[in-house]
Design a protein around this motif. Structure first.
Motif, PDB file in Angstrom:
ATOM      1  N   SER A  90      38.408  40.114   3.901  1.00 37.68           N
ATOM      2  CA  SER A  90      36.982  40.048   4.188  1.00 37.68           C
ATOM      3  C   SER A  90      36.152  40.174   2.926  1.00 37.68           C
ATOM      4  N   SER A  91      36.567  41.100   2.030  1.00 42.52           N
ATOM      5  CA  SER A  91      35.804  41.320   0.806  1.00 42.52           C
ATOM      6  C   SER A  91      35.888  40.130  -0.140  1.00 42.52           C
ATOM      7  N   GLN A  92      36.948  39.327  -0.017  1.00 46.93           N
ATOM      8  CA  GLN A  92      37.120  38.195  -0.904  1.00 46.93           C
ATOM      9  C   GLN A  92      36.659  36.881  -0.268  1.00 46.93           C
ATOM     10  N   GLN A  93      36.079  36.945   0.944  1.00 46.49           N
ATOM     11  CA  GLN A  93      35.635  35.744   1.632  1.00 46.49           C
ATOM     12  C   GLN A  93      34.542  35.051   0.827  1.00 46.49           C
ATOM     13  N   THR A  94      34.645  33.737   0.724  1.00 45.89           N
ATOM     14  CA  THR A  94      33.674  32.964  -0.052  1.00 45.89           C
ATOM     15  C   THR A  94      32.346  32.897   0.681  1.00 45.89           C
ATOM     16  N   SER A  95      31.253  33.159  -0.024  1.00 44.88           N
ATOM     17  CA  SER A  95      29.924  33.045   0.558  1.00 44.88           C
ATOM     18  C   SER A  95      29.625  31.589   0.898  1.00 44.88           C
TER      19      SER A  95
END
Length: 290
Positions: A45-50
């Motif tokens: 989740s923390s590395q999900q691309t905006s």
């Protein structure tokens, strides 16, 4: 040295070494990625691309909207023009990307956003608690108010909301809009007819099949000017004031931050006020319409 003491020290040393090895083993297991490649859900989740990064890489921002005069309309060449269209084009320009307009029925516009049909709703959408459960809203970039436009033949000389709030009165509203909510709340006793298209509500009013139409300004004001012999503004002013915002999918703080600051910058420069004034308080663009 006593053999018993030596044996005790040896056992204690072995115990400490075992504890240390176990701690290292557990730490390694905690940090190791899962074999299926998905990894820890929090890490993923923390590395999900905006979505902002996706738009920049794609080179296009996809904008969902529906037609509301003067928010978005078709000109004589079949192209979309209006306040929201200019806003969408300006956002794309400031991002350094192209804009792709995705016309969508208003009643299904939030589900279409959630399924990824487009990146943002720019369509004169008012903030409501119910909508906010499904999407994230930016800070308001404009405010809109509900008004009442009535048929002179059917409504007579009625001049208050109370005059229209009875079972004999028929009100036209567009389905899925905050106008529909306003009609339910402010005119609970009147009969409401719901339509998918704004043009349908106007036609019902002009054909004298309803007493009045509830809609956000400037539609009521423009209709009163366009059909002075048939229609009138019974209240003389808006009876609500609603914040208008962009809507995006939840969980994307970078994208939301960029859009919030876009609104702040273009408010401070006067660009939004200038374009709102052009589309809502002048008629310079009307000769471009179909």
């Amino acid at each position: 040295m006593d053999k018993g003491i030596c044996k005790m020290k040896h056992l204690r040393s072995m115990f400490l070494v075992s504890v240390f090895c176990l701690a290292i083993s557990l730490l390694g297991c905690d940090q190791a990625p899962e074999k299926d490649g998905k990894g820890d859900s929090n890490l993923a989740s923390s590395q999900q691309t905006s979505q902002l990064e996706t738009i920049l890489q794609r080179g296009t921002i996809k904008v969902g909207f529906d037609t509301f005069k003067p928010w978005a309309m078709k000109d004589k060449a079949g192209n979309y023009i209006g306040f929201e269209i200019e806003v969408a084009q300006k956002i794309a320009e400031d991002m350094g990307v192209k804009v792709e307009l995705v016309p969508t029925k208003w009643s299904g516009i939030i589900p279409a956003l959630l399924t990824g049909k487009f990146d943002i709703i720019i369509g004169g959408m008012s903030i409501t608690p119910q909508r906010n459960l499904k999407v994230n809203f930016t800070i308001p970039y404009e405010f809109s108010g509900m008004s009442l436009i009535a048929s002179k033949t059917r409504a007579g000389n009625r001049s208050t909301l109370e005059d229209f709030d009875n079972p004999e009165t028929v009100i036209a509203v567009r389905l899925g809009t905050t106008a529909a909510e306003a009609a339910k709340n402010f005119l609970p006793n009147a009969k409401k007819l719901f339509f998918d298209e704004e043009s349908q509500t106007v036609q019902e009013l002009l054909n004298k099949r309803v007493d009045a139409l509830v809609a956000s300004n400037p539609l009521p004001v423009n209709l009163a000017k366009e059909y002075p012999d048939q229609l009138y503004l019974p209240l003389g002013k808006d009876f609500t004031r609603e914040p208008i915002s962009f809507a995006i999918r939840k969980g994307d703080l970078d994208y939301l931050n960029w859009l919030d600051n876009w609104v702040r910058v273009n408010m401070s420069k006067g660009w939004l006020q200038n374009r709102y004034q052009h589309w809502f308080f002048t008629h310079d663009w009307e000769d471009q319409l179909q």
